[in-house]
Design an enzyme around this catalytic site. Structure first.
Site, short mmCIF file in Angstrom:
data_model
loop_
_atom_site.label_atom_id
_atom_site.label_comp_id
_atom_site.label_asym_id
_atom_site.label_seq_id
_atom_site.Cartn_x
_atom_site.Cartn_y
_atom_site.Cartn_z
N ARG A 17 0.79 -1.38 -0.04
CA ARG A 17 0.04 -0.06 -0.13
C ARG A 17 0.80 1.23 -0.11
O ARG A 17 1.04 1.91 -0.92
CB ARG A 17 -0.83 0.13 1.30
CG ARG A 17 -2.07 0.94 1.11
CD ARG A 17 -1.62 2.36 1.61
NE ARG A 17 -1.18 2.36 2.79
CZ ARG A 17 -0.97 3.65 3.12
NH1 ARG A 17 -0.66 4.70 2.72
NH2 ARG A 17 -0.26 3.93 4.61
N ASP A 18 1.74 1.71 1.05
CA ASP A 18 2.45 2.60 1.28
C ASP A 18 3.55 2.83 0.35
O ASP A 18 3.64 3.83 -0.27
CB ASP A 18 2.87 3.00 2.85
CG ASP A 18 3.03 4.35 3.01
OD1 ASP A 18 3.21 5.31 2.15
OD2 ASP A 18 3.42 4.62 4.23
N HIS A 209 4.53 4.61 12.71
CA HIS A 209 4.88 4.34 11.38
C HIS A 209 5.85 5.42 10.91
O HIS A 209 5.53 6.65 11.06
CB HIS A 209 3.62 4.48 10.75
CG HIS A 209 3.48 4.59 9.20
ND1 HIS A 209 2.77 3.68 8.61
CD2 HIS A 209 3.84 5.66 8.40
CE1 HIS A 209 3.10 4.09 7.10
NE2 HIS A 209 3.47 5.26 7.27
N HIS A 211 8.85 7.23 8.52
CA HIS A 211 9.57 7.51 7.08
C HIS A 211 10.98 7.77 7.26
O HIS A 211 11.11 8.26 8.48
CB HIS A 211 8.89 8.15 6.22
CG HIS A 211 7.37 7.69 5.85
ND1 HIS A 211 7.29 7.39 4.23
CD2 HIS A 211 6.40 7.54 6.34
CE1 HIS A 211 6.17 6.78 4.04
NE2 HIS A 211 5.56 6.95 5.31
N CYS A 242 4.11 9.67 0.64
CA CYS A 242 2.75 10.07 0.16
C CYS A 242 2.72 10.80 -0.95
O CYS A 242 3.49 11.99 -1.07
CB CYS A 242 2.52 10.68 1.61
SG CYS A 242 0.77 11.48 1.35
N1 COA Z 1 -13.26 4.75 -3.85
C1 COA Z 1 -13.62 4.90 -5.02
N2 COA Z 1 -14.05 5.96 -5.64
C2 COA Z 1 -14.06 6.70 -4.87
C3 COA Z 1 -13.71 6.83 -3.40
C4 COA Z 1 -13.28 5.60 -3.18
N3 COA Z 1 -13.07 5.40 -1.65
N4 COA Z 1 -13.96 8.06 -2.90
C5 COA Z 1 -14.46 8.84 -3.99
N5 COA Z 1 -14.52 8.30 -5.06
C6 COA Z 1 -14.71 8.81 -6.51
C7 COA Z 1 -16.50 9.30 -6.39
O1 COA Z 1 -17.04 8.29 -6.71
C8 COA Z 1 -16.01 10.18 -7.69
O2 COA Z 1 -15.96 9.72 -8.76
P1 COA Z 1 -16.62 10.38 -10.10
O3 COA Z 1 -15.61 11.45 -10.28
O4 COA Z 1 -16.42 9.32 -11.14
O5 COA Z 1 -17.98 10.75 -9.66
C9 COA Z 1 -14.70 10.89 -7.40
O6 COA Z 1 -13.99 9.71 -6.79
C10 COA Z 1 -14.44 12.32 -6.52
O7 COA Z 1 -15.52 11.89 -5.20
P2 COA Z 1 -15.38 13.02 -4.03
O8 COA Z 1 -16.16 12.59 -3.05
O9 COA Z 1 -15.59 14.28 -4.52
O10 COA Z 1 -13.94 12.82 -3.59
P3 COA Z 1 -12.71 13.60 -3.79
O11 COA Z 1 -12.32 13.96 -5.24
O12 COA Z 1 -12.89 14.80 -2.98
O13 COA Z 1 -11.66 12.52 -3.19
C11 COA Z 1 -10.92 11.19 -1.54
C12 COA Z 1 -11.54 12.46 -1.73
C13 COA Z 1 -10.53 11.15 -0.10
C14 COA Z 1 -11.81 10.03 -2.08
C15 COA Z 1 -9.73 11.14 -2.32
O14 COA Z 1 -8.89 12.44 -2.31
C16 COA Z 1 -8.66 9.94 -2.14
O15 COA Z 1 -9.06 8.75 -2.36
N6 COA Z 1 -7.35 10.10 -1.74
C17 COA Z 1 -6.52 9.16 -1.41
C18 COA Z 1 -5.49 9.83 -0.51
C19 COA Z 1 -4.29 8.64 -0.21
O16 COA Z 1 -4.65 7.61 -0.38
N7 COA Z 1 -3.28 9.16 -0.03
C20 COA Z 1 -2.06 8.42 0.43
C21 COA Z 1 -2.14 7.56 1.73
S1 COA Z 1 -2.21 8.40 3.14
ZN ZN Z 2 3.48 6.30 5.41
#
Ligand code: COA
Ligand code: ZN
Length: 320
Positions: A17-18, A209, A211, A242
């Site tokens: 994952r990370d 955790h 880094h 990240c």
């Molecule tokens: N799984 C799949 N799709 C997701 C989702 C999830 N958990 N959460 C949101 N989505 C999709 C929505 O369905 C939407 O899709 P569309 O554009 O096709 O309609 C789109 O993503 C945007 O949704 P929204 O609720 O507006 O979310 P966002 O764009 O503000 O994103 C997060 C918020 C949290 C979902 C997104 O920023 C994210 O997944 N970030 C990952 C952060 C991460 O893992 N960082 C590293 C580890 S710490």
């Molecule tokens: Zn980390």
């Protein structure tokens, strides 16, 4: 010298994952599954398999369901996955993960850049997720990012980190991971935070955790150990980072960590030879060298043949 036998530790592997979340090259689903299956036989307490995040935000892990369904699961390993919101929780629960690893940041700026919401917005969503997950047998962990420093806000006061731990403890989570997302922590800070968290939350499973962004991850681990922490996240090959934190680099490298801890008499349960051979495939999988020191140098007592006689002086890089 035989070191005294010290306590049993719990090592959590987070490379799938990370590590992979940050890679430019998409690691093929078959390769992810093969690596995780191999790691499952190496004695880890927990493996973070993937994340159920938006595939637009983290395209490298867009195959989360496929990976989760296809790995061979062992009863003695906890298979966890990162979950940022309700949609992520629904996806993770539909794959029967053993644990959901919720995530939010202790600093507002990092939460906004990573999760695109305020901390209060994240907290409200995660509170709902916890409400649903508590009706199931799935364990709940919360990873608190930037708990020891934020690349955009600087120092994070100890009380600020503990306040977020308290809020999640009040919701009944099973565990909390304090994350040094960008390698800003230093040993005495880690000692103070670990000590305070252990005293204040004796009923929580606490994980650290680290880094290695500034080369302090192993030192920080020893500091946390001395304070009484016995659970650590680590990443095979030292992969990781990240995508939403400027200057972020890899996690503490699992094989370097296990090598050090076992030399010092701790029992990690992890098969060092097994993870070293698994780590050896990483450069090809991700398409670049990885930060692991052990992959380059070998174990401490991997003695080498003397340079052949008349072969001149040893190369300084080998024997200096
Ligand atoms: N799984 C799949 N799709 C997701 C989702 C999830 N958990 N959460 C949101 N989505 C999709 C929505 O369905 C939407 O899709 P569309 O554009 O096709 O309609 C789109 O993503 C945007 O949704 P929204 O609720 O507006 O979310 P966002 O764009 O503000 O994103 C997060 C918020 C949290 C979902 C997104 O920023 C994210 O997944 N970030 C990952 C952060 C991460 O893992 N960082 C590293 C580890 S710490
Ligand atoms: Zn980390």
């Amino acid at each position: 010298m035989t070191p005294m036998t010290r306590k049993q530790l719990h090592i959590h592997e987070v490379a799938p994952r990370d590590g992979f979340q940050n890679e430019a090259r998409f690691v093929d689903t078959d390769a992810k599954v093969a690596l995780i299956d191999r790691l499952s036989d190496c004695g880890y307490a927990k493996i973070e398999v993937t994340s159920f995040t938006s595939p637009k935000a983290i395209p490298a892990l867009r195959d989360a369901e496929a990976v989760m369904h296809r790995i061979k699961r062992r009863d003695d390993v906890v298979y966890t996955a990162l979950v940022p919101n309700i949609r992520g929780a629904e996806r993770a629960l539909s794959c029967h993960v053993d644990e959901i690893n919720l995530v939010m940041s202790v600093s507002e700026s990092h939460n906004l850049s990573n999760l695109r919401m305020t901390r209060e917005h994240s907290f409200a969503q995660l509170r709902d997720v916890i409400g649903v997950a508590r009706q199931t047998p799935v364990s709940i962990n919360i990873s608190l990012s930037t708990a020891m420093g934020c690349p955009m806000e600087g120092d994070i006061p100890l009380e600020q980190a503990l306040e977020w731990v308290q809020r999640f403890a009040d919701l009944g989570v099973d565990g909390v991971t304090l994350c040094d997302t960008t390698g800003m922590a230093f040993p005495s800070q880690v000692a103070a935070l670990s000590d305070a968290a252990l005293k204040r939350f004796p009923g929580l499973e606490l994980t650290l955790h680290f880094h290695n962004t500034r080369g302090m991850a192993l030192a920080n681990t020893l500091s946390a150990l001395t304070a009484g922490i016995d659970r650590f996240d680590a990443s095979l090959g030292g992969l990781g980072g990240c995508p939403y934190a400027p200057g972020a680099t890899g996690n503490v490298c699992t094989e370097d960590l296990v090598h050090m801890l076992e030399l010092d008499g701790y029992r990690t349960g992890v098969d060092l030879e097994g993870i070293l051979s698994a780590a050896a495939v990483l450069p090809e999988l991700v398409g670049h060298d990885v930060p692991s020191q052990l992959l380059k140098a070998g174990k401490r007592l991997d003695v080498r043949a003397m340079p052949s006689s008349g072969g001149g002086a040893a190369r300084p890089s080998e024997f200096a």
